[in-house]
Design a protein around this motif. Structure first.
Motif, PDB file in Angstrom:
ATOM      1  N   ASN A 446       0.829  -1.200   0.000  1.00  0.00           N
ATOM      2  CA  ASN A 446       0.000   0.000   0.000  1.00  0.00           C
ATOM      3  C   ASN A 446       0.867   1.254   0.000  1.00  0.00           C
ATOM      4  N   THR A 447       1.883   1.263   0.875  1.00  0.00           N
ATOM      5  CA  THR A 447       2.793   2.407   0.944  1.00  0.00           C
ATOM      6  C   THR A 447       3.561   2.579  -0.354  1.00  0.00           C
ATOM      7  N   SER A 448       4.021   1.458  -0.927  1.00  0.00           N
ATOM      8  CA  SER A 448       4.799   1.522  -2.159  1.00  0.00           C
ATOM      9  C   SER A 448       3.978   2.089  -3.322  1.00  0.00           C
ATOM     10  N   ILE A 449       2.725   1.625  -3.437  1.00  0.00           N
ATOM     11  CA  ILE A 449       1.882   2.118  -4.541  1.00  0.00           C
ATOM     12  C   ILE A 449       1.541   3.588  -4.346  1.00  0.00           C
ATOM     13  N   ARG A 450       1.309   4.010  -3.113  1.00  0.00           N
ATOM     14  CA  ARG A 450       1.047   5.429  -2.851  1.00  0.00           C
ATOM     15  C   ARG A 450       2.246   6.280  -3.272  1.00  0.00           C
ATOM     16  N   SER A 451       3.448   5.756  -3.001  1.00  0.00           N
ATOM     17  CA  SER A 451       4.653   6.482  -3.410  1.00  0.00           C
ATOM     18  C   SER A 451       4.735   6.587  -4.927  1.00  0.00           C
ATOM     19  N   GLN A 452       4.429   5.480  -5.621  1.00  0.00           N
ATOM     20  CA  GLN A 452       4.460   5.508  -7.083  1.00  0.00           C
ATOM     21  C   GLN A 452       3.392   6.436  -7.649  1.00  0.00           C
ATOM     22  N   MET A 453       2.218   6.445  -7.017  1.00  0.00           N
ATOM     23  CA  MET A 453       1.159   7.353  -7.461  1.00  0.00           C
ATOM     24  C   MET A 453       1.604   8.807  -7.347  1.00  0.00           C
ATOM     25  N   HIS A 454       2.284   9.106  -6.235  1.00  0.00           N
ATOM     26  CA  HIS A 454       2.741  10.482  -6.037  1.00  0.00           C
ATOM     27  C   HIS A 454       3.788  10.863  -7.074  1.00  0.00           C
ATOM     28  N   GLU A 455       4.564   9.855  -7.526  1.00  0.00           N
ATOM     29  CA  GLU A 455       5.572  10.135  -8.538  1.00  0.00           C
ATOM     30  C   GLU A 455       4.933  10.336  -9.915  1.00  0.00           C
ATOM     31  N   ILE A 456       3.884   9.568 -10.215  1.00  0.00           N
ATOM     32  CA  ILE A 456       3.211   9.723 -11.512  1.00  0.00           C
ATOM     33  C   ILE A 456       2.480  11.058 -11.592  1.00  0.00           C
ATOM     34  N   TYR A 457       1.713  11.365 -10.542  1.00  0.00           N
ATOM     35  CA  TYR A 457       1.045  12.668 -10.487  1.00  0.00           C
ATOM     36  C   TYR A 457       0.836  13.041  -9.023  1.00  0.00           C
ATOM     37  N   PRO A 458       1.528  14.079  -8.533  1.00  0.00           N
ATOM     38  CA  PRO A 458       1.393  14.471  -7.128  1.00  0.00           C
ATOM     39  C   PRO A 458       0.092  15.241  -6.895  1.00  0.00           C
ATOM     40  N   SER A 459      -0.883  14.592  -6.295  1.00  0.00           N
ATOM     41  CA  SER A 459      -2.168  15.258  -6.046  1.00  0.00           C
ATOM     42  C   SER A 459      -2.036  16.407  -5.060  1.00  0.00           C
ATOM     43  N   THR A 460      -0.932  16.425  -4.304  1.00  0.00           N
ATOM     44  CA  THR A 460      -0.738  17.521  -3.333  1.00  0.00           C
ATOM     45  C   THR A 460      -0.532  18.862  -4.020  1.00  0.00           C
ATOM     46  N   LEU A 461      -0.233  18.878  -5.326  1.00  0.00           N
ATOM     47  CA  LEU A 461      -0.107  20.153  -6.038  1.00  0.00           C
ATOM     48  C   LEU A 461      -1.398  20.954  -5.991  1.00  0.00           C
ATOM     49  N   ASN A 462      -2.525  20.262  -5.891  1.00  0.00           N
ATOM     50  CA  ASN A 462      -3.814  20.951  -5.866  1.00  0.00           C
ATOM     51  C   ASN A 462      -4.181  21.457  -4.476  1.00  0.00           C
ATOM     52  N   ASP A 463      -3.526  20.902  -3.432  1.00  0.00           N
ATOM     53  CA  ASP A 463      -3.960  21.190  -2.065  1.00  0.00           C
ATOM     54  C   ASP A 463      -2.958  22.001  -1.256  1.00  0.00           C
ATOM     55  N   LEU A 464      -1.652  21.880  -1.590  1.00  0.00           N
ATOM     56  CA  LEU A 464      -0.609  22.522  -0.792  1.00  0.00           C
ATOM     57  C   LEU A 464       0.161  23.515  -1.646  1.00  0.00           C
ATOM     58  N   SER A 465       0.902  24.398  -0.983  1.00  0.00           N
ATOM     59  CA  SER A 465       1.725  25.363  -1.709  1.00  0.00           C
ATOM     60  C   SER A 465       2.850  24.638  -2.424  1.00  0.00           C
ATOM     61  N   PHE A 466       3.376  25.271  -3.464  1.00  0.00           N
ATOM     62  CA  PHE A 466       4.440  24.623  -4.219  1.00  0.00           C
ATOM     63  C   PHE A 466       5.686  24.461  -3.363  1.00  0.00           C
ATOM     64  N   GLU A 467       5.955  25.417  -2.476  1.00  0.00           N
ATOM     65  CA  GLU A 467       7.110  25.303  -1.590  1.00  0.00           C
ATOM     66  C   GLU A 467       6.984  24.067  -0.695  1.00  0.00           C
ATOM     67  N   ARG A 468       5.768  23.826  -0.201  1.00  0.00           N
ATOM     68  CA  ARG A 468       5.553  22.646   0.638  1.00  0.00           C
ATOM     69  C   ARG A 468       5.748  21.368  -0.178  1.00  0.00           C
ATOM     70  N   ASN A 469       5.345  21.397  -1.453  1.00  0.00           N
ATOM     71  CA  ASN A 469       5.537  20.234  -2.314  1.00  0.00           C
ATOM     72  C   ASN A 469       7.020  19.945  -2.547  1.00  0.00           C
ATOM     73  N   ILE A 470       7.850  20.975  -2.566  1.00  0.00           N
ATOM     74  CA  ILE A 470       9.294  20.756  -2.713  1.00  0.00           C
ATOM     75  C   ILE A 470       9.831  19.959  -1.533  1.00  0.00           C
TER      76      ILE A 470
END
Length: 599
Positions: A446-470
């Motif tokens: 579960n953790t591994s797939i979540r990591s891969q999902m974040h690499e394919i498309y980081p959904s946090t770009l829609n919710d957090l500031s870009f600095e936080r995403n860095i």
């Protein structure tokens, strides 16, 4: 089993049960010895349908009709002739489908006509000559050695003598019961010819489907015995024994099946742990390269610790997907087959390795279901078209595609893993260590797939500031590579970026960080984002320098060339340069509002 085999199996079983029920209630009178041969013949026919890799319709359909002929021979002439005519029609049809020499077909038709005339004029038993000849023709047409073919001819002669004994008691007095050699002798020969094939499928008795099948067959045979006692001895006590025995047998079968399913689920979880990351990586590679097929490189080394083998062959929808070991040899045709959905898995274990244990077979069966899940998931994902990044205006399509893949992983694969983990966690079992391992394995997946999902498309770009995403990206890199160059971040963009710009900035930084961690051996990395007449990101690192003469080749190998194309599709530019003490990468994009309008 193929679909026709399954349909035939589901026809034979209730048909035989219904006949026994009619016999028990004295609706139809049948000689007990003929009934038992009929039941036993159909039990063995069901076994052939259930265990054969590809049961042949031209074999099992005429055999089943022959058993009906045999059942009605002595007691019901009209039913005997009806089933005989159906057998003749079916035999003519299947014989016509076979590539058999014309003279053999002509001989068969002449014998058929002569048998019909002799049956009406002399004795109905002569119709069995057609059945014997059809069986001989079909067996001789199969792949047999010379000795086996001569044995078939000898059996055919014995059949002829048995038919003659039943037709003429004057010539062969007191030999009427030799009619029972008709089904029995062919059964013995078939068991001999198929002994190697039978050995190849004995392992299937380990699985729950085979246990349940044997339970139902045993109940049907026991029912026929209890019915015989009821009709001929007037004894109803066997029915009480039959009902209690059947109930006990069902309980034992369900308990065994439940235990086997728990073992297979645990094996499935181990496969998820060992192969899950490999499949996700291959999916990502295939999608990024816009390929319709998966690359199976490295699969054998990943599988070997879980399932030692001398070779496997994976077929999906009758198409070969992967082949290894002995199956790479063109002349090698053997192997044990396992089926799950539309996947067929062929395994071979006895060449350099010892024979499989039951645990190995359960792992192989779990692998078959695992391949069914993964290949069907890939088939669904590959239907989504990934646009070329080097075509202007298509960057938004690629972004949409990546979001679709991420949502698919979340809504289908990830939710199924979580549900499976919860089910396994609640299973009552004495093997607590195995259950904990399965739960832990699913949690890691579960953790591994979540990591891969974040690499394919980081959904946090829609919710957090870009600095936080860095900072989130830097944390991901630390987890993946253990250590990263010391980061120095300066963020001076105060507008909220549109989705496409934010994603391209993020993907560029992700690619540069990955290359720096893997190849550059840098001590420091500087990340500076600021606003001028456009948005600018500068990334510097003090790692190994790129030699000017092979810079273009290395840049292409590092996956950076596509960044320039994507930047151009948004009206920006991506540049790189090797300075004396550092490498400098610069991405410039036009300033846009959050809705995508140029500022």
């Amino acid at each position: 089993m193929t679909d026709p085999s399954i349909k035939m199996l589901f026809f034979i079983y209730p048909a035989v049960l219904a006949l026994i029920c009619l016999f028990q209630n004295k609706v139809i009178a049948l000689p007990a010895h003929y009934l038992f041969v009929f039941v036993i013949g159909n039990v063995l026919l069901c076994g052939y349908l259930f265990f054969a890799d590809s049961a042949k319709l031209e074999y099992y359909m005429p055999i089943h009709l022959f058993l009906w002929m045999f059942l009605f021979y002595e007691s019901h002439p009209y039913l005997f002739y009806s089933s005989a005519f159906i057998f003749i029609a079916v035999s003519i049809y299947y014989l016509g489908q076979k590539a058999i020499q014309p003279w053999i077909k002509i001989l068969y038709y002449i014998t058929l006509l002569a048998s019909l005339l002799a049956a009406f004029a002399l004795n109905p038993v002569l119709l069995f000559t057609v059945c014997t000849l059809y069986a001989i023709v079909m067996v001789l047409h199969a792949e047999l050695n010379t000795m086996q073919k001569w044995n078939v001819i000898i059996i055919g002669l014995l059949h002829s003598l048995a038919i003659a004994a039943c037709a003429s008691p004057f010539l062969f007095p007191y030999q009427e019961n030799t009619i029972f050699t008709l089904p029995v002798s062919f059964l013995i020969f078939v068991m001999y010819v198929m002994s190697a094939s039978i050995y190849q499928v004995l392992f299937r008795f380990l699985f729950s489907e085979a246990i349940f099948f044997l339970c139902m067959i045993s109940m049907m045979f026991s029912y026929s015995i209890a019915s015989y006692k009821w009709v001929y001895a007037g004894n109803s006590s066997p029915f009480a024994v039959y009902l209690s025995g059947s109930l006990m047998l069902l309980v034992i079968a369900f308990a065994a099946c439940f235990h086997i399913q728990r073992v297979i689920q645990a094996k499935y979880a181990i496969l998820q742990s060992g192969l899950g990351d490999w499949f996700v990586k291959k999916w990502e590679d295939a999608l990024s390269q816009r390929e319709q097929g998966l690359s199976w490189s490295g699969f054998d080394s990943k599988l070997a610790p879980i399932l030692p083998n001398d070779g496997i062959k994976v077929l999906y929808k009758d198409k070969v997907m992967y082949t290894s070991g002995v199956f790479l040899e063109p002349e090698f045709k053997s192997g044990k087959s396992l089926y799950a959905g539309e996947v067929q898995l062929l395994i071979h274990e006895t060449h350099t390795h010892q024979s499989f244990t039951p645990g190995h077979y359960y792992t192989a069966y779990a692998l078959t279901w695992y391949m069914q899940d993964k290949l069907s998931q890939w088939e669904e994902m590959s239907r989504m078209k990934l646009p070329d990044a080097d075509q202007g205006g298509n960057f938004s399509e690629e972004l949409r595609f990546r979001k679709e893949v991420t949502y698919y992983l979340h809504d289908n694969i990830l939710q199924n893993i979580i549900a499976t983990k919860n089910i396994v966690a609640t299973l009552p079992t004495e093997q607590s260590a195995l259950k904990e391992l399965a739960v832990e394995t699913l949690a890691d997946l579960n953790t591994s797939i979540r990591s891969q999902m974040h690499e394919i498309y980081p959904s946090t770009l829609n919710d957090l500031s870009f600095e936080r995403n860095i900072h989130i990206l830097l944390d991901e890199m630390r987890k993946r590579y253990g250590s990263i160059p010391n980061p120095h971040i300066q963020y001076e963009i105060f507008e909220r970026m549109d989705e496409q710009s934010a994603y391209l900035f993020y993907r560029t930084l992700q690619e540069l960080l990955a290359n720096t961690c893997k190849y550059a051996e840098a001590d420091h990395i500087w990340i500076h984002l600021y606003t001028a007449d456009c948005w600018i990101m500068e990334v510097k690192e003090d790692g190994k320098p790129l030699v000017q003469e092979d810079m273009q080749g290395k840049i292409k190998h590092l996956g950076i060339s596509s960044l320039k194309q994507q930047a151009g599709s948004l009206g920006g530019a991506f540049e790189w340069a090797q300075q004396e003490d550092y490498k400098l990468f610069t991405l410039k994009l036009p300033r846009r509002t959050h809705e995508g309008t140029l500022i």
